[in-house]
Design an enzyme around this catalytic site. Structure first.
Site, PDB file in Angstrom:
ATOM      1  CB  THR A 171      -0.981  -0.032   1.215  1.00 30.79           C
ATOM      2  OG1 THR A 171      -0.093  -0.180   2.588  1.00 30.79           O
ATOM      3  CG2 THR A 171      -1.991  -1.328   1.224  1.00 30.79           C
ATOM      4  CG  ASN A 210       0.489   4.235   4.365  1.00 27.59           C
ATOM      5  OD1 ASN A 210       0.858   3.357   3.677  1.00 27.59           O
ATOM      6  ND2 ASN A 210       0.242   4.212   5.768  1.00 27.59           N
ATOM      7  CD  GLU A 252      -2.588   1.062   5.171  1.00 27.12           C
ATOM      8  OE1 GLU A 252      -1.946   0.146   4.525  1.00 27.12           O
ATOM      9  OE2 GLU A 252      -3.156   0.865   5.881  1.00 27.12           O
TER      10      GLU A 252
HETATM   11  N1  FMN Z   1      -7.219  -3.284   8.169  1.00 26.48           N
HETATM   12  C1  FMN Z   1      -7.891  -3.685   9.464  1.00 26.48           C
HETATM   13  O1  FMN Z   1      -7.582  -3.935  10.509  1.00 26.48           O
HETATM   14  N2  FMN Z   1      -9.335  -3.898   9.161  1.00 26.48           N
HETATM   15  C2  FMN Z   1      -9.779  -3.902   7.706  1.00 26.48           C
HETATM   16  O2  FMN Z   1     -10.808  -4.006   7.562  1.00 26.48           O
HETATM   17  C3  FMN Z   1      -8.736  -3.459   6.803  1.00 26.48           C
HETATM   18  N3  FMN Z   1      -9.032  -3.065   5.449  1.00 26.48           N
HETATM   19  C4  FMN Z   1      -8.256  -2.919   4.615  1.00 26.48           C
HETATM   20  C5  FMN Z   1      -8.783  -2.839   3.186  1.00 26.48           C
HETATM   21  C6  FMN Z   1      -7.997  -2.594   2.159  1.00 26.48           C
HETATM   22  C7  FMN Z   1      -8.166  -2.463   0.704  1.00 26.48           C
HETATM   23  C8  FMN Z   1      -6.514  -2.365   2.513  1.00 26.48           C
HETATM   24  C9  FMN Z   1      -5.476  -2.133   1.399  1.00 26.48           C
HETATM   25  C10 FMN Z   1      -6.197  -2.482   3.593  1.00 26.48           C
HETATM   26  C11 FMN Z   1      -6.818  -2.896   4.857  1.00 26.48           C
HETATM   27  N4  FMN Z   1      -6.548  -2.767   6.362  1.00 26.48           N
HETATM   28  C12 FMN Z   1      -7.382  -3.165   7.129  1.00 26.48           C
HETATM   29  C13 FMN Z   1      -5.381  -2.484   6.692  1.00 26.48           C
HETATM   30  C14 FMN Z   1      -4.196  -3.453   6.673  1.00 26.48           C
HETATM   31  O3  FMN Z   1      -4.194  -3.826   8.032  1.00 26.48           O
HETATM   32  C15 FMN Z   1      -2.836  -2.658   6.256  1.00 26.48           C
HETATM   33  O4  FMN Z   1      -2.689  -2.546   5.117  1.00 26.48           O
HETATM   34  C16 FMN Z   1      -1.760  -3.125   7.213  1.00 26.48           C
HETATM   35  O5  FMN Z   1      -2.079  -2.582   8.629  1.00 26.48           O
HETATM   36  C17 FMN Z   1      -0.468  -2.651   6.760  1.00 26.48           C
HETATM   37  O6  FMN Z   1      -0.271  -1.403   6.936  1.00 26.48           O
HETATM   38  P1  FMN Z   1       1.370  -0.931   6.833  1.00 26.48           P
HETATM   39  O7  FMN Z   1       1.922  -1.018   5.362  1.00 26.48           O
HETATM   40  O8  FMN Z   1       1.390   0.544   6.995  1.00 26.48           O
HETATM   41  O9  FMN Z   1       2.319  -1.750   7.820  1.00 26.48           O
END
Ligand code: FMN
Length: 172
Positions: free
Chosen positions: A26, A28, A109
Site C-alpha cells: 500500500t 500511504n 492507504e
Molecule cells: N485493516 C484492518 O484492521 N481492518 C480492515 O478492515 C482493513 N481493510 C483493509 C482494506 C484494504 C483494501 C486495504 C488495502 C487495507 C486494509 N486494512 C485493514 C489495513 C491493513 O491492515 C494494512 O494495510 C496493514 O496494517 C499494513 O499497513 P502498513 O503497510 O502501514 O504496515
C-alpha cells in the site's frame, strides 16, 4: 459525497507490513494533504482511480542491463520504463486505524491494482474516491483480513470497468 478528488500528494512509508506480511503493498498518503471531505469519511474501504507521477528529483541510479551495458537512469525514466506508461489505474483505499494491527491513529492507504516492478517512494499520487465498499473490521487472523481485501479488490475491479466509472477515470 462522491466523487472526491485530491491534488498530487506525497507517498509516505507505512509500517511496511502490508507488503511484507499481507502481500498487499500500500501507498500511504499524508492526511494533511487531502481535501477536508476525505477526512470526514467514515473508517472503511473505498474504491476509485489513482495516477502515480514519478519523482522528478531523485538520485540517478546506475543499472547494468542483461547485455552488459550500463545505463544511468533518473528515477522517473526508470519507473516509466519498467512499469510502462503509468496510466490512471484502479485502486482500493483503506481509511482506518487498522484494528488488526492496533494502530491508534488514522491512516489512508491506497492499494493500486497493478503489478509494479519496483516501489514508488518519492513519487506522487493523485486519486479520486468514487464509492464505499464496507466499514473497517477487526479480524482474528491475518488470513481473514487478506480474504476480505481480495473481495474488496474484486468488487472495485468489477464496477470500475463499467462506463459510468470510466468517465471519472478520464477526468483524473
Ligand atoms: N485493516 C484492518 O484492521 N481492518 C480492515 O478492515 C482493513 N481493510 C483493509 C482494506 C484494504 C483494501 C486495504 C488495502 C487495507 C486494509 N486494512 C485493514 C489495513 C491493513 O491492515 C494494512 O494495510 C496493514 O496494517 C499494513 O499497513 P502498513 O503497510 O502501514 O504496515
Amino acid at each position: 459525497p462522491f466523487p472526491l478528488v485530491t491534488e498530487y500528494c506525497d507517498i509516505v512509508c507505512g509500517f511496511g507490513r502490508g507488503s511484507a506480511e499481507l502481500g498487499i503493498p500500500t501507498a500511504n498518503v499524508p492526511i494533511g494533504q487531502l481535501p477536508r471531505q476525505m477526512n470526514d469519511l467514515d473508517l472503511g474501504v473505498y474504491f476509485g482511480f489513482a495516477h502515480i507521477k514519478p519523482a522528478e528529483h531523485r538520485e540517478p541510479s546506475v543499472e547494468t542491463r542483461q547485455d552488459g551495458r550500463t545505463v544511468v537512469y533518473n528515477y522517473g525514466q526508470y519507473l516509466s520504463e519498467v512499469n510502462g506508461d503509468l496510466d490512471v489505474l484502479p485502486m482500493v483505499l483503506s481509511v482506518g486505524k487498522n484494528p488488526f494491527y492496533g494502530n491508534d491513529f488514522k491512516t489512508m492507504e491506497l492499494h493500486v491494482l497493478h503489478d509494479f516492478k519496483n516501489d514508488f517512494y518519492g513519487a506522487k499520487v493523485k486519486f479520486n474516491i468514487l464509492g464505499h465498499i464496507r466499514p473497517e473490521l477487526n479480524y482474528t487472523t491475518k488470513e481473514a483480513l487478506i480474504k476480505d481485501i481480495n473481495i474488496d479488490i474484486k468488487t472495485a475491479q468489477s464496477v470500475l470497468v463499467t462506463s459510468p466509472y470510466q468517465t471519472f477515470k478520464r477526468q483524473l
